[in-house]
Write a protein that holds these residues in place. Sequence first.
Motif, short mmCIF file in Angstrom:
data_model
loop_
_atom_site.label_atom_id
_atom_site.label_comp_id
_atom_site.label_asym_id
_atom_site.label_seq_id
_atom_site.Cartn_x
_atom_site.Cartn_y
_atom_site.Cartn_z
N GLY A 75 0.28 36.24 -0.25
CA GLY A 75 0.60 35.19 -1.21
C GLY A 75 2.01 35.39 -1.73
N HIS A 76 2.61 34.31 -2.21
CA HIS A 76 3.97 34.39 -2.75
C HIS A 76 4.00 35.28 -4.00
CE1 HIS A 76 5.98 31.31 -0.28
NE2 HIS A 76 4.82 30.69 -0.27
N ARG A 77 5.04 36.10 -4.05
CA ARG A 77 5.32 36.96 -5.21
C ARG A 77 4.13 37.84 -5.59
NH1 ARG A 77 6.77 35.38 -9.99
NH2 ARG A 77 5.77 33.35 -10.00
N HIS A 78 3.59 38.53 -4.60
CA HIS A 78 2.52 39.47 -4.90
C HIS A 78 3.02 40.48 -5.93
CE1 HIS A 78 -0.17 42.91 -4.52
NE2 HIS A 78 -1.07 42.07 -4.00
N PRO A 79 2.30 40.70 -7.01
CA PRO A 79 2.81 41.53 -8.11
C PRO A 79 3.24 42.94 -7.68
CG PRO A 79 0.86 40.34 -8.81
CD PRO A 79 1.00 40.08 -7.35
N GLY A 80 2.47 43.58 -6.82
CA GLY A 80 2.81 44.93 -6.40
C GLY A 80 4.10 44.99 -5.60
N ILE A 81 4.31 43.99 -4.75
CA ILE A 81 5.53 43.96 -3.94
C ILE A 81 6.73 43.62 -4.81
CG2 ILE A 81 6.67 42.83 -1.99
CD1 ILE A 81 3.87 42.46 -0.74
N ARG A 122 11.77 45.39 -7.77
CA ARG A 122 12.49 45.60 -9.02
C ARG A 122 12.81 47.09 -9.23
NH1 ARG A 122 8.99 41.40 -10.74
NH2 ARG A 122 7.41 42.92 -11.40
N GLU A 123 11.83 47.93 -8.93
CA GLU A 123 12.05 49.37 -9.11
C GLU A 123 13.13 49.87 -8.16
OE1 GLU A 123 9.56 53.59 -8.84
OE2 GLU A 123 8.51 51.66 -8.66
N ALA A 124 13.13 49.40 -6.92
CA ALA A 124 14.12 49.87 -5.94
C ALA A 124 15.53 49.48 -6.35
CB ALA A 124 13.79 49.30 -4.56
N THR A 125 15.68 48.32 -6.99
CA THR A 125 17.02 47.90 -7.39
C THR A 125 17.62 48.80 -8.46
OG1 THR A 125 16.22 46.36 -9.09
CG2 THR A 125 16.52 45.48 -6.85
N GLU A 126 16.79 49.60 -9.13
CA GLU A 126 17.31 50.53 -10.13
C GLU A 126 17.99 51.74 -9.50
OE1 GLU A 126 17.35 50.01 -13.45
OE2 GLU A 126 16.57 48.02 -12.95
N HIS A 161 17.23 57.37 3.60
CA HIS A 161 16.77 57.25 2.22
C HIS A 161 15.25 57.25 2.18
CE1 HIS A 161 16.22 53.00 3.19
NE2 HIS A 161 17.51 52.92 3.49
N GLU A 162 14.72 57.50 1.03
CA GLU A 162 13.27 57.67 0.87
C GLU A 162 12.47 56.44 1.30
OE1 GLU A 162 9.95 60.16 -0.42
OE2 GLU A 162 12.02 60.50 0.19
N PRO A 163 12.84 55.21 0.90
CA PRO A 163 12.03 54.07 1.33
C PRO A 163 11.92 53.94 2.86
CG PRO A 163 13.43 53.43 -0.49
CD PRO A 163 13.87 54.81 -0.09
N ALA A 164 13.01 54.21 3.58
CA ALA A 164 12.96 54.11 5.04
C ALA A 164 12.10 55.21 5.65
CB ALA A 164 14.38 54.18 5.61
N GLU A 165 12.20 56.41 5.11
CA GLU A 165 11.42 57.53 5.65
C GLU A 165 9.92 57.33 5.39
OE1 GLU A 165 12.49 59.93 7.52
OE2 GLU A 165 14.65 59.54 7.34
N ALA A 168 11.44 49.31 0.58
CA ALA A 168 10.54 49.53 -0.55
C ALA A 168 9.49 48.43 -0.64
CB ALA A 168 11.35 49.61 -1.85
N ALA A 169 9.90 47.20 -0.36
CA ALA A 169 8.93 46.09 -0.34
C ALA A 169 7.89 46.30 0.74
CB ALA A 169 9.67 44.77 -0.13
N ALA A 170 8.32 46.78 1.90
CA ALA A 170 7.39 47.01 3.01
C ALA A 170 6.41 48.14 2.70
CB ALA A 170 8.17 47.29 4.29
N VAL A 171 6.91 49.19 2.05
CA VAL A 171 6.00 50.26 1.62
C VAL A 171 4.95 49.71 0.66
CG1 VAL A 171 5.86 52.42 0.32
CG2 VAL A 171 7.71 52.10 1.99
N ALA A 172 5.37 48.86 -0.26
CA ALA A 172 4.42 48.24 -1.19
C ALA A 172 3.42 47.36 -0.45
CB ALA A 172 5.18 47.42 -2.24
N ASN A 173 3.87 46.67 0.58
CA ASN A 173 2.97 45.85 1.39
C ASN A 173 1.87 46.72 2.01
OD1 ASN A 173 1.94 43.71 3.16
ND2 ASN A 173 3.11 44.74 4.76
N LEU A 174 2.27 47.88 2.54
CA LEU A 174 1.27 48.77 3.13
C LEU A 174 0.30 49.29 2.07
CD1 LEU A 174 3.56 50.54 5.70
CD2 LEU A 174 1.44 49.34 6.23
#
Length: 423
Positions: free
Chosen positions: A51-57, A62-66, A78-82, A305-311
């Motif tokens: 679904g659009h704008r899944h809260p977890g993703i 937002r967290e990754a942009t920090e 970097h950590e998200p890729a690994e 980071a979004a893809a990790v959240a998707n998983l």
Amino acid sequence: MTPSPVWHPFTQHALEPPMKRIVATEGAYLFDEDGNRILDAISSWWVITHGHRHPGIMAAIREATEAYDQIIFAEFTHEPAEVLAERLLAFAPSALKHVFYSDSGSTAVEVAIKMALGTFHNRGIARDRIVVMEHGYHGDTIGAMSAGERGVFNAPFEPLLFGVDRLPFPEAGCEQETLDAFEAICRSGKVAAILVEPLVLGAGGMKFYGSAVLSALKEIAGRYGCLFIADEVMTGWGRTGTRFACEQAGVTPDILCTSKGLTGGAVPLAATLCTAEIFEAHLSSDRRKTFFHSSSYTANAIACAAAVANLRVWQAEPVEARIAELAAQHAHHLQRFESDARFVNARQCGTIAALDLAVPTGGYLAEAGPRMRRLFRQRGLLLRPLGNVIYLMPPYCTSAADIAAAYDAIDDVASIVLKETAS
């Protein structure tokens, strides 16, 4: 109003009205500038899964942009890729051991083709032919277009495209012809790889074929020492009813391409997964055997980071149950059209449903397509028929009521268009 300078994809601006602006998205819906709620019944070109704008993703982005923006991936990691690579390999078919990141489905396919050719080149083996399936579509970059069906999509670019060997599509009852054709080509000893969309050819008209064909193609490829590339850009992430379509054939490809649902559809990212043998064919003290491919945005940290959240969503939420329920809804509603003379070949594969409107002139440029699209939009429904081929591929959060309304709209719109065609 001043005309927009934006040039939209797959859009003939001489025939289309100005684009409506979407001001918000939520779940299975788009909301336009006039306050209309539109059911996104094609997942915004097959990318939106949960679904659009899944809260977890969204929270992960937002967290990754920090901490991150883009980091040169030829010099650092970097950590998200690994983390993503580790979890993606655990999610995908077994025997895939390495992940190469890119930024779209088309580039994932380009990477796969180059991996295959590079593998044999680095081994000093003269294999340079790519085998594909008739009616296939693999993207709009040059290599992906070369591997796709020749026609209206790529006619102006024909001088740039390289030759491939094409198998006839395995129509029901004629599957052996496809397999025999592949084996005959393999006997030349020149085939580096076969590249296929497993189970469903998407843009080619939502053409379905059986898992036994996929399994047999893999067996032939293995017997003749050529690589098997699965273009799971559209078919992955549950669309065909399993995580990846190859699973239904018990096939582990040598190379797997994924994008679209990799981030749940939130942001662009692609990955090409391969076996250890392919990675090792490029592993050498000779720098000339380096895999020379990149894009500036390879492995964007925010997208990873979004893809990790998707998983995490796949792990924590009942995604597979939602897929099964959506598939059951399709099966239920398609029954009403199976003996309907207005339609041909009502079909389904997992969460994908399709049926062909019986018009005198079919194909991608059939005039029925744009007419149906406009009528669907008037009914608050985003559907983009492939010519006379109507298909649905909604997000997994779509309600039973919305699915029923979509099929009611198909019933209504079909009657209007066929009446206009007959007059």
